[in-house]
Design a protein around this motif. Structure first.
Motif, PDB file in Angstrom:
ATOM      1  N   GLN A  15      56.799  56.810 -37.792  1.00  0.00           N
ATOM      2  CA  GLN A  15      57.765  57.400 -37.122  1.00  0.00           C
ATOM      3  C   GLN A  15      58.170  56.568 -35.890  1.00  0.00           C
ATOM      4  O   GLN A  15      59.431  56.118 -35.471  1.00  0.00           O
ATOM      5  N   VAL A  16      57.201  55.954 -35.106  1.00  0.00           N
ATOM      6  CA  VAL A  16      57.348  54.852 -33.988  1.00  0.00           C
ATOM      7  C   VAL A  16      57.930  53.769 -34.555  1.00  0.00           C
ATOM      8  O   VAL A  16      59.105  53.361 -33.744  1.00  0.00           O
ATOM      9  N   VAL A  17      57.563  53.147 -35.323  1.00  0.00           N
ATOM     10  CA  VAL A  17      58.063  52.062 -36.032  1.00  0.00           C
ATOM     11  C   VAL A  17      59.485  52.212 -36.536  1.00  0.00           C
ATOM     12  O   VAL A  17      60.331  51.534 -36.366  1.00  0.00           O
ATOM     13  N   GLY A  18      59.638  53.380 -37.125  1.00  0.00           N
ATOM     14  CA  GLY A  18      61.097  53.584 -37.441  1.00  0.00           C
ATOM     15  C   GLY A  18      62.102  53.753 -36.215  1.00  0.00           C
ATOM     16  O   GLY A  18      63.283  53.688 -36.435  1.00  0.00           O
ATOM     17  N   GLY A  19      61.410  54.172 -35.235  1.00  0.00           N
ATOM     18  CA  GLY A  19      62.568  54.156 -34.010  1.00  0.00           C
ATOM     19  C   GLY A  19      62.687  53.234 -33.091  1.00  0.00           C
ATOM     20  O   GLY A  19      63.549  53.390 -32.281  1.00  0.00           O
ATOM     21  N   LEU A  20      62.101  52.181 -33.506  1.00  0.00           N
ATOM     22  CA  LEU A  20      62.132  51.040 -32.878  1.00  0.00           C
ATOM     23  C   LEU A  20      63.401  50.428 -32.510  1.00  0.00           C
ATOM     24  O   LEU A  20      64.211  50.097 -31.546  1.00  0.00           O
ATOM     25  N   VAL A  21      63.928  50.268 -33.673  1.00  0.00           N
ATOM     26  CA  VAL A  21      65.309  49.342 -33.906  1.00  0.00           C
ATOM     27  C   VAL A  21      66.464  50.483 -33.093  1.00  0.00           C
ATOM     28  O   VAL A  21      67.112  49.647 -31.969  1.00  0.00           O
ATOM     29  N   PRO A  22      66.363  51.642 -33.461  1.00  0.00           N
ATOM     30  CA  PRO A  22      67.485  52.561 -32.600  1.00  0.00           C
ATOM     31  C   PRO A  22      67.395  52.382 -31.172  1.00  0.00           C
ATOM     32  O   PRO A  22      68.190  52.474 -30.350  1.00  0.00           O
ATOM     33  N   LEU A  23      65.778  52.382 -30.612  1.00  0.00           N
ATOM     34  CA  LEU A  23      65.854  52.194 -29.093  1.00  0.00           C
ATOM     35  C   LEU A  23      66.111  51.127 -28.636  1.00  0.00           C
ATOM     36  O   LEU A  23      66.840  51.280 -27.653  1.00  0.00           O
ATOM     37  N   LEU A  24      65.783  50.118 -29.191  1.00  0.00           N
ATOM     38  CA  LEU A  24      66.122  48.883 -28.768  1.00  0.00           C
ATOM     39  C   LEU A  24      67.736  48.464 -28.508  1.00  0.00           C
ATOM     40  O   LEU A  24      68.294  48.118 -27.806  1.00  0.00           O
ATOM     41  N   LEU A  25      68.481  49.003 -29.671  1.00  0.00           N
ATOM     42  CA  LEU A  25      69.778  48.651 -29.785  1.00  0.00           C
ATOM     43  C   LEU A  25      70.568  49.775 -28.663  1.00  0.00           C
ATOM     44  O   LEU A  25      71.732  49.336 -28.156  1.00  0.00           O
ATOM     45  N   HIS A  26      70.164  51.071 -28.563  1.00  0.00           N
ATOM     46  CA  HIS A  26      70.510  51.823 -27.623  1.00  0.00           C
ATOM     47  C   HIS A  26      70.646  51.709 -26.404  1.00  0.00           C
ATOM     48  O   HIS A  26      71.006  52.164 -25.386  1.00  0.00           O
ATOM     49  N   LEU A  27      69.801  50.837 -25.970  1.00  0.00           N
ATOM     50  CA  LEU A  27      69.868  49.916 -24.574  1.00  0.00           C
ATOM     51  C   LEU A  27      71.150  49.534 -24.404  1.00  0.00           C
ATOM     52  O   LEU A  27      71.245  49.350 -23.060  1.00  0.00           O
ATOM     53  N   GLN A  28      71.907  49.275 -25.128  1.00  0.00           N
ATOM     54  CA  GLN A  28      73.422  48.746 -24.959  1.00  0.00           C
ATOM     55  C   GLN A  28      74.231  50.146 -24.981  1.00  0.00           C
ATOM     56  O   GLN A  28      75.492  49.845 -25.239  1.00  0.00           O
ATOM     57  N   ASP A  29      73.885  51.134 -25.078  1.00  0.00           N
ATOM     58  CA  ASP A  29      74.526  52.323 -25.302  1.00  0.00           C
ATOM     59  C   ASP A  29      75.693  52.435 -24.167  1.00  0.00           C
ATOM     60  O   ASP A  29      75.238  52.093 -22.795  1.00  0.00           O
ATOM     61  N   PRO A  30      76.802  52.806 -24.313  1.00  0.00           N
ATOM     62  CA  PRO A  30      77.756  52.680 -23.258  1.00  0.00           C
ATOM     63  C   PRO A  30      77.528  53.750 -22.191  1.00  0.00           C
ATOM     64  O   PRO A  30      78.171  53.857 -21.155  1.00  0.00           O
ATOM     65  N   GLN A  31      76.456  54.924 -22.348  1.00  0.00           N
ATOM     66  CA  GLN A  31      76.421  56.129 -21.643  1.00  0.00           C
ATOM     67  C   GLN A  31      75.005  55.691 -20.722  1.00  0.00           C
ATOM     68  O   GLN A  31      73.759  55.390 -21.482  1.00  0.00           O
ATOM     69  N   ALA A  32      75.043  55.519 -19.553  1.00  0.00           N
ATOM     70  CA  ALA A  32      73.719  55.255 -18.770  1.00  0.00           C
ATOM     71  C   ALA A  32      72.576  56.203 -18.998  1.00  0.00           C
ATOM     72  O   ALA A  32      71.436  55.691 -19.048  1.00  0.00           O
ATOM     73  N   SER A  33      72.914  57.414 -19.168  1.00  0.00           N
ATOM     74  CA  SER A  33      71.743  58.436 -19.429  1.00  0.00           C
ATOM     75  C   SER A  33      70.997  58.109 -20.691  1.00  0.00           C
ATOM     76  O   SER A  33      69.785  58.283 -20.844  1.00  0.00           O
ATOM     77  N   VAL A  34      71.660  57.531 -21.747  1.00  0.00           N
ATOM     78  CA  VAL A  34      71.006  57.118 -22.934  1.00  0.00           C
ATOM     79  C   VAL A  34      70.303  56.018 -22.896  1.00  0.00           C
ATOM     80  O   VAL A  34      69.087  55.787 -23.314  1.00  0.00           O
TER      81      VAL A  34
END
Length: 1630
Positions: free
Chosen positions: A1480-1499
């Motif tokens: 589950q950790v490995v599966g979540g890496l890509v979403p977490l890395l990409l959502h660092l560019q999320d338009p919302q600061a809280s995300v």
């Protein structure tokens, strides 16, 4: 597979080169270059093939591809094989020559490719170029340009080809018919010549050292003939410039015979171009090269052309230089270079041409000539050595030119001369004087320049002159003997005043150097040098100019430093003393600035310095010589009044030290005869001189004044004035005024024991003759002098025995002067001076009559009290004059009062001041009260009571001043308190208390006075009440009636504040002095009913409130019932009556209990439908609970209700909180809505009648009065009160209220919770939500655990998990989760129960946006770190699976909370992560890395946290370190840098994850967020960048390439750019 794949990538990128966005185009080119870095030949091949296959591709895109090819070739030229090189050469050659028309960017790019290839393969390039460079055929222009550029970039490779190139080119020159082609040929010949010259200059490094200049002579000669004889005559300016640029370097390659032969034609031909071109720097540069070539061959023809050359070059140097034009500046540098060449070969001819030009009056000619002269003095010093006398003599006329540009050029020439020994020659003195003259230019000259004038400001001339003088003095050693002592003669002439600062600094430096060389020798040698100033002149000059120390750039310090250095030459005795005293003066100047320095104090320090110096010298002859020199220099300062005034003081000081009375009398007589009486400053200075002199020579000074009045000179002056009838009176008055001032200063300065005997007989006798004048200036002189005389008399030890016979006459005259002044303005100090004089006169014998004293008081008050104050911020000198005049008035009134220190005398003063105390104008009141306070304090300080007598007018005086304690003006209020304070102590004094006795009660007035600056009326009236209490305690009984009567009169005061203060004081006095008011309550009620209809005055309202309090004490239920029946909304009078019921705690509790019962008994609202088709019914408030709520608020708003509110705190808090919950969104009845609108428009209502706002206000009042002010403040700061009133924010408002209660009112909670728990089963859903929200928030605090409430609270919340209301269920979860922050130590005990509740919440509802699920995720995040591992392990995987879909939710809150919960799951598993969860950790890496560019600061913040928590579970310290370093909260993130580092470690330690990570990122290629969509290919690119090529099999390159190719058509430019960048990185898998 490698080559086809690179070709495919290149093709994709090449197809995208036509993108419309410039940034994408740039990124595509960068990607091509990146491919080329890895596979240069394959990339170049793809580019070559693309250009061949797409013949119709527009030239801008072809240009970009060619530029990319140039970059690849330049970086990898050593790796290219010959086949690839040949293909590139053929392509570039084809692209360059494809069209005959000129397409500059495209063809230039192709040419640059050829030049880049030619750096290594020059032979192959030349082979191709020579193929297109055939004899008899005119080549493409870029073929020629390519050959030219090759010759520059590969000199050693290209020069050997030049012979054949030139032989082919020369016949083509005649074929070139178009000017553009000819320009290209010229540029080529220029480059060929420059390359050849460089080759010949470096033969030791050349591959063929046998190459000689003669090799190219014939070809260059032939080319020269074509260029010079044919093309130079063209009408095309561009061609002519190209020809002349080529002729410069070509001239060095011409045979010497040919050059000598052509010079008579070549030089005129080049010079002729100056007239044809505006931009001539290229012409000048070429001309310089030709001249250097001619000189190098020893040309004789140059002499023949010299005149025309000099004329043309001189014309060029005379062109004005604009600083913004680099071409003109460059041209002048080249022209000066030409002059240097000519100066070295023909210095006589050059000077013979230049020096006569200095005699012209034309500015440009003269400035240009001076520039050349300065240049050759510096650059051809050896040739100019014998010409120094001629050059110096030629400067005569330029020295007289007033033009600023010429002056600046002359100064620069003189600076050059100084460095090369010119100023040591005869005539050098004139140069020095000129520099000093320019240093004396005024600084203000820059402000006088007309706006359209191009001439530089004069201050630039001054600045350069100052710096030149100092540099020459300090850095050119050979100038020391030239400058010293020559510079000394410039000290004293007035015209050099502006240069004193730089002069003094230079002289100090020169003198110190001479002292170091010969310590004991005199610095100044006067033998035969009559032009040097005398020591007396130097001392006088330097001391006088020091009085204005900051003028001229700080000439005070500079002058004093020079004076100190020259001490031995001034007088041998002064050295040791001056070393100390001058250092102190300089230190004083350093401590101050021009703004902070007191001119008076500074001048006094200088005069003390002078007196001290005179005492040290103690030589009468020297002192007399100094005084003569000072008198001699007085006329020099006619233009500087301040300095002349100071010099007069110096004269007086010096004469005072002289022992020769004849010299003193003679010089005083000369001063009187030569003074300029028209100048005010001079009159004052002369008077000061006489006054200072009188300190030592009183008799001689008075005798000389008397002699002057009687002398023929005085009469002659008056007679001369009589000739001019229109001005004679005025001029005579100025002479008289000066003499009167002299008498005044003499009296003020002379010894006091000598003044009394001379005051009336010698001094005042002469003044009385002038009192009849109407001239304001003479009046001012009279008043000022009388004032000085009176001060002198009074300060004498024998003043008490002095009988002033003409005192009354003098007082009357002063009063006439005062009355003559305008009462509405204050422009002259006549009033002030006259009042000061009267002050001194009053104290002298004989005493004035009472009526005269009264007239003095009245006249002086009317003269100053009514003068309007200056507008704020515009005070300045007028404000200071007013303050000084007021101080003079105070002193006068004290002086009069001192003569009658009785209550009657005090009453007389107050009667005069009373109209001003009651004035409608505030500034008059504040002045009157200030005077009153001053006089009362004076009276108190000088009170002497010999017998106990009554202070019979105390009540009247206290009644007059006390209401003013609430005046609108703060200063008036404070002065009024001071008056009352003094009156109370006067009463104590009359009762027999000693003067140093301090009464505790009266002393409280001082503290009250300090608080009266506050403008808040409540504070003011409270202070008035306190003042009244103090008065009541100390006022004698017999004065009470007088005081009350006076206060009743004040009720009608136009100042409403004073009227209200009188009311407060009356009520306080009545309360303190009697209890009869209680017996008159019915009467007060009747008065109340009439007064409430008639007036809104505060004292009426206070009476009404008191009456209602008495009535309610007897009949509480009836009063409450009656007031509840008042119409809503309550008017202001009704509200005030409600507040009156809170006066007594017992009554307040009874009233509050009744109102709470009325509010809770009835239903809070009724439902009705405003429209038949309305989906939801409207809620309308019921009247009785609404009225009770309003009444509760009014009662509790009174401070006295505090004890009662504290007693009923739990019931009031719970009841009003539930009342708030039932009124959110509730409307007023229609009749009240209309009434509310009418009241709002007419401003009748004291506050809004909104049901919810009314309940919130009442709840706040409970907290405030119940001692929970901190709760109110905390909720206020968090915006909780506003949230409580809104449907959307009500829950948050309740939570903030509960949090504040837990933090600030913990002991209140058990009873409050007990009252609220009953609402959990309420039939009203709103009350259940509110009570649950409150109780849930309490669990965030440990106070519930401390109060033993935790278990019952948890049980109560758990029981509501099945509540039919989703909001209640959600709030239950929130409350259970709050246990983690409030009582974390209790979580383990209830862990299973809590986790079960949260997991149940995750599954609550089927919607993707369930708020209960959102609350469950937030709760789990709080609890995970605190529960038992066994409890967590049971739900870990289920939770991870359940929250994963929320990572990409459209709702920001769900993304943020789910990602943060994922981080907490990782944190909880540190060190015990099972393989199944690691997936589950490995599966979540890509979403977490990409959502660092999320338009919302809280995300993005949640992603930072989650990644930091994931790091340890990945068991890679380097990767975890990257997460920790880059993803700290509050730190800026460079996403590209971070992603690069993360991918590097991922691929280093987990290469097997490549395929999984890339395939996951492909999902985000279609993300709806642009930034995430751009980050996805960026992630892929960095993964590819850092993975080993053998991992290629994990990636479906076809799918990835196709996805990236699709992204190249994305509507967002940044996405297209990132896709192109990633495509460039895929070359790794090729």
């Amino acid at each position: 597979m490698s080559e086809p794949y690179v070709k495919k990538l290149s093709t994709i990128l090449l197809d995208s080169v036509t993108d419309k966005d410039p940034l994408v185009q740039e990124q595509v080119c960068s990607a091509l270059c990146a491919l080329g870095e890895s596979q240069p030949e394959e990339t170049l091949s793809a580019c070559e093939e693309h250009l061949r296959q797409h013949e119709k591709l527009a030239h801008p895109y072809r240009t970009m591809i060619l530029r990319a090819m140039e970059t690849i070739v330049s970086n990898h030229i050593s790796e290219l094989d010959k086949d690839m090189t040949r293909a590139i050469i053929l392509l570039a050659s084809s692209e360059m020559t494809k069209v005959k028309d000129l397409v500059s960017d495209w063809q230039q790019a192709a040419s640059s490719v050829l030049v880049a290839v030619g750096k290594r393969f020059v032979g192959m390039v030349m082979e191709e170029m020579l193929g297109k460079f055939q004899p008899g055929v005119l080549p493409h222009c870029f073929v020629v340009q390519t050959l030219a550029n090759l010759s520059v970039f590969n000199v050693f490779g290209m020069v050997p080809f030049l012979t054949s190139v030139l032989s082919t080119m020369l016949p083509m020159l005649g074929m070139a018919k178009h000017d553009s082609m000819r320009v290209v040929f010229c540029c080529a010949l220029q480059r060929f010549s420059e390359s050849t010259l460089e080759y010949l200059a470096n033969l030791d490094q050349a591959p063929d050292p046998t190459v000689r200049k003669d090799t190219f002579a014939s070809d260059i000669s032939s080319a020269y003939d074509t260029l010079f004889h044919h093309w130079l005559q063209s009408r095309e300016a561009k061609l002519r410039l190209a020809v002349v640029e080529a002729l410069g370097p070509m001239s060095h390659l011409l045979p010497s015979e040919k050059l000598e032969e052509q010079l008579p034609k070549l030089l005129p031909g080049v010079l002729a171009l100056y007239k044809k071109h505006a931009e001539t720097s290229h012409v000048s540069k070429s001309l310089g090269q030709i001249l250097e070539a001619a000189v190098s061959v020893g040309s004789r023809m140059l002499e023949v052309q010299l005149d025309s050359l000099l004329a043309a070059l001189h014309a060029q140097i005379c062109v004005p230089v604009e600083t913004s034009s680099p071409l003109v500046t460059s041209n002048q540098k080249e022209v000066l270079r030409c002059f240097t060449v000519l100066a070295c070969c023909s210095p006589e001819r050059l000077l013979a041409f230049l020096l006569p030009k200095l005699d012209t009056s034309n500015e440009r000619t003269r400035v240009g000539t001076l520039q050349v002269l300065r240049h050759i003095i510096n650059s051809a010093a050896a040739q100019m050595e014998v010409k120094k006398p001629f050059i110096l003599s030629s400067m005569r006329l330029p020295l007289l030119d007033p033009n600023s540009k010429v002056k600046r050029a002359v100064v620069q020439v003189i600076s050059a001369m100084a460095h090369h020994g010119y100023l040591e020659q005869p005539g050098g003195e004139a140069m020095l004087e000129y520099i000093v003259q320019q240093c004396a230019l005024p600084l203000e000259a820059q402000h006088q320049k007309p706006s359209g004038e191009e001439e530089p400001p004069a201050d630039s001339v001054r600045d350069i002159s100052v710096s030149t003088l100092y540099l020459v003095s300090t850095t050119v050693d050979r100038m020391s003997d030239v400058l010293w002592p020559h510079l000394l003669q410039f000290l004293t002439p007035v015209r050099f005043t502006g240069a004193l600062t730089p002069l003094c600094r230079s002289l100090v430096h020169l003198a110190q150097k001479r002292q170091e060389a010969a310590a004991e020798a005199p610095l100044i040698q006067y033998d035969g040098n009559v032009t040097l100033p005398s020591p007396y002149a130097i001392a006088t000059r330097l001391l006088t100019v020091s009085s204005s120390p900051y003028l001229g750039g700080g000439r005070g310090a500079a002058s004093l430093c020079l004076l100190n250095v020259l001490h031995r030459d001034i007088h041998p005795s002064l050295g040791q003393r001056w070393a100390t005293t001058i250092a102190l003066l300089l230190e004083y100047l350093e401590e101050h600035t021009e703004k902070t320095l007191s001119q008076k104090e500074w001048e006094e320090k200088l005069l003390v310095f002078l007196r001290d110096s005179l005492a040290v010298v103690s030589d009468n002859t020297w002192i007399c010589q100094l005084s003569l020199e000072m008198c001699k220099q007085l006329p020099c300062y006619n233009g500087t009044p301040q300095e002349k005034n100071f010099l007069y003081k110096c004269v007086g000081t010096t004469l005072g030290a002289a022992s020769s009375k004849d010299v003193v009398r003679k010089l005083l007589q000369e001063l009187l005869e030569t003074a300029r009486y028209q100048e005010e400053a001079e009159r004052e200075g002369l008077a000061c001189c006489f006054g200072i002199c009188a300190i030592s020579h009183l008799d001689d000074t008075l005798a000389q004044l008397e002699d002057f009045v009687r002398s023929d000179v005085f009469r002659k002056s008056i007679g001369i004035f009589n000739i001019f009838k229109d001005r004679s009176d005025n001029d005579i008055d100025k002479v008289k005024g000066t003499l009167i001032l002299c008498y005044g200063h003499v009296a003020a300065q002379a010894p006091r024991e000598l003044v009394l005997a001379r005051a009336e007989s010698d001094i005042l006798r002469n003044m009385f003759q002038c009192f009849s004048t109407k001239d304001p200036g003479l009046q001012l002189c009279l008043v000022q002098s009388v004032c000085m005389v009176c001060q002198a008399i009074c300060s004498s030890a024998q003043a008490s025995s002095f009988h002033f016979t003409r005192k009354a006459e003098l007082v009357a005259q002063m009063m006439d002067f005062i009355k003559a002044e305008p009462p509405d303005s204050l422009r002259t100090p006549i009033r002030k001076k006259a009042m000061i004089a009267c002050t001194h006169l009053v104290s002298l014998e004989p005493e004035l009559e009472e009526q005269v004293q009264s007239d003095i008081i009245h006249s002086c008050l009317h003269s100053i009290m009514a003068v309007p104050p200056e507008p704020e911020g515009e005070g300045g000198p007028q404000e200071f004059l007013y303050l000084d005049t007021m101080h003079a008035l105070e002193d006068l009134l004290r002086s009069i009062l001192r003569r009658n220190m009785t209550p009657q005398g005090l009453q007389l003063m107050v009667e005069h001041l009373s109209p001003w105390i009651k004035s409608p104008r505030g500034y008059e009141r504040v002045r009157a009260l200030g005077l009153s306070a001053c006089l009362l304090q004076f009276f108190l300080e000088h009170l002497h009571v010999s017998a106990l007598v009554p202070f019979h007018n105390l009540g009247l005086l206290v009644g007059l001043f006390s209401p003013r304690c609430a005046d609108l003006w703060p200063a008036t209020r404070q002065e009024a308190v001071s008056c009352v304070y003094s009156l109370l102590y006067l009463q104590l004094g009359y009762e027999g208390f000693s003067c140093d006795y301090r009464d505790d009660v009266a002393e409280r007035l001082l503290a009250l006075r300090d608080g009266l600056v506050h403008p808040d009326p409540a504070i003011l009236f409270h202070a008035c009440h306190s003042i009244a209490q103090i008065i009541a305690k100390r006022l004698p009984p017999d004065q009470l009636i007088n005081l009350l009567l006076t206060l009743f009169e004040s009720l009608g005061d136009p100042d409403k504040n004073c009227s209200r203060a009188a009311t407060v004081m009356i009520n306080c006095l009545l309360k303190e002095r009697g209890s009869m008011l209680l017996e008159k309550v019915p009467e007060i009620m009747s008065v109340l009913r009439s007064r409430l209809q008639e007036t809104r005055e505060e004292h009426v309202l206070q009476s009404a409130q008191h009456s209602v309090y008495v009535l309610a004490s007897q009949h509480c239920v009836a009063v409450v019932t009656s007031l509840l029946g008042s119409p809503l909304p309550f008017d202001s009078h009704t509200c005030s009556l409600w507040r009156a019921l809170a006066v007594e705690p017992g009554l307040s509790a009874q009233v509050l209990g009744l109102l709470l019962e009325r509010m809770s008994r009835d239903v809070p609202f009724k439902e009705s439908r405003a429209f038949l088709l309305s989906s939801t019914p409207d809620r309308v408030a019921t009247l009785l609970p609404l009225a009770a709520t309003c009444a509760l608020h009014e009662v509790m708003s009174a401070p006295a209700s505090g004890p009662a509110v504290t007693e009923l705190y739990p019931q009031l808090f719970a009841g009003l909180l539930l009342r708030v919950s039932c009124t959110v969104g509730v409307q007023l009845p229609r009749n009240l809505q209309a009434k509310e609108r009418r009241a709002g428009s007419s401003a009748l209502a004291s506050r809004t009648l909104d049901p919810c706002s009314t309940a919130v206000d009442a709840l706040r009042a409970v907290l405030l009065r119940g001692g929970s002010e901190d709760v109110v403040q905390r909720v206020e700061l968090e915006g909780g009160w506003e949230l409580l009133s809104t449907s959307a924010g009500h829950e948050d408002g309740v939570a903030r209220l509960a949090s504040a209660m837990a933090k600030c009112a913990g002991p209140r909670l058990p009873l409050v919770m007990k009252a609220l728990l009953g609402a959990q089963s309420s039939v009203y859903e709103a009350q259940r939500v509110t009570s649950t929200a409150f109780l849930a928030e309490l669990l965030t605090s440990n106070v519930v655990n401390d109060l033993m409430l935790l278990e019952s609270l948890l049980d109560n919340l758990a029981a509501r998990q099945k509540d039919p209301c989703a909001s209640v269920r959600r709030l239950v979860l929130r409350g259970l989760a709050n246990l983690a922050s409030g009582s974390p130590d209790k979580v383990r005990a209830h862990g299973a129960q809590l986790l079960t509740a949260m997991i149940s919440g995750l599954d609550d509802g089927d919607g993707p946006h369930s708020l209960v699920a959102l609350e469950a995720m937030a709760g789990l995040a709080k609890l995970l770190g605190l529960v038992e591992p066994e409890d967590l392990r049971a739900v870990l995987l289920h939770t991870a699976f359940r929250i994963r879909p929320f990572f990409d939710s459209e709702k920001m809150e769900f993304r943020s909370v789910s990602i943060r919960l994922f981080g907490h799951l990782n944190k909880a598993c540190h060190g015990a992560c099972e393989d199944v969860f690691l997936e589950q950790v490995v599966g979540g890496l890509v979403p977490l890395l990409l959502h660092l560019q999320d338009p919302q600061a809280s995300v993005t913040a949640a992603c930072r946290f989650a990644l930091r928590m994931c790091g340890p579970n990945l068991e890679c310290e380097e990767l975890a370190g990257v997460f920790q370093k880059h993803l700290q909260d509050g730190r800026g993130l460079h996403f590209g840098e971070f992603l690069n580092a993360a991918c590097k470690h991922l691929m280093c330690y987990f290469p097997d994850l490549l395929g999984r990570l890339v395939s996951t990122s492909l999902f985000y290629f279609k993300s709806s967020w642009e930034d995430v969509r751009a980050a996805a290919p960026m992630l892929t690119g960095f993964l590819v960048l850092h993975v080993e090529p053998q991992q290629q099999s994990q990636v479906d390159l076809e799918q990835l390439t196709a996805a990236l190719q699709l992204l190249l058509k994305d509507p967002a430019p940044k996405v297209r750019a990132k896709a192109a960048e990633t495509l460039g990185r895929l070359v790794k898998f090729a």
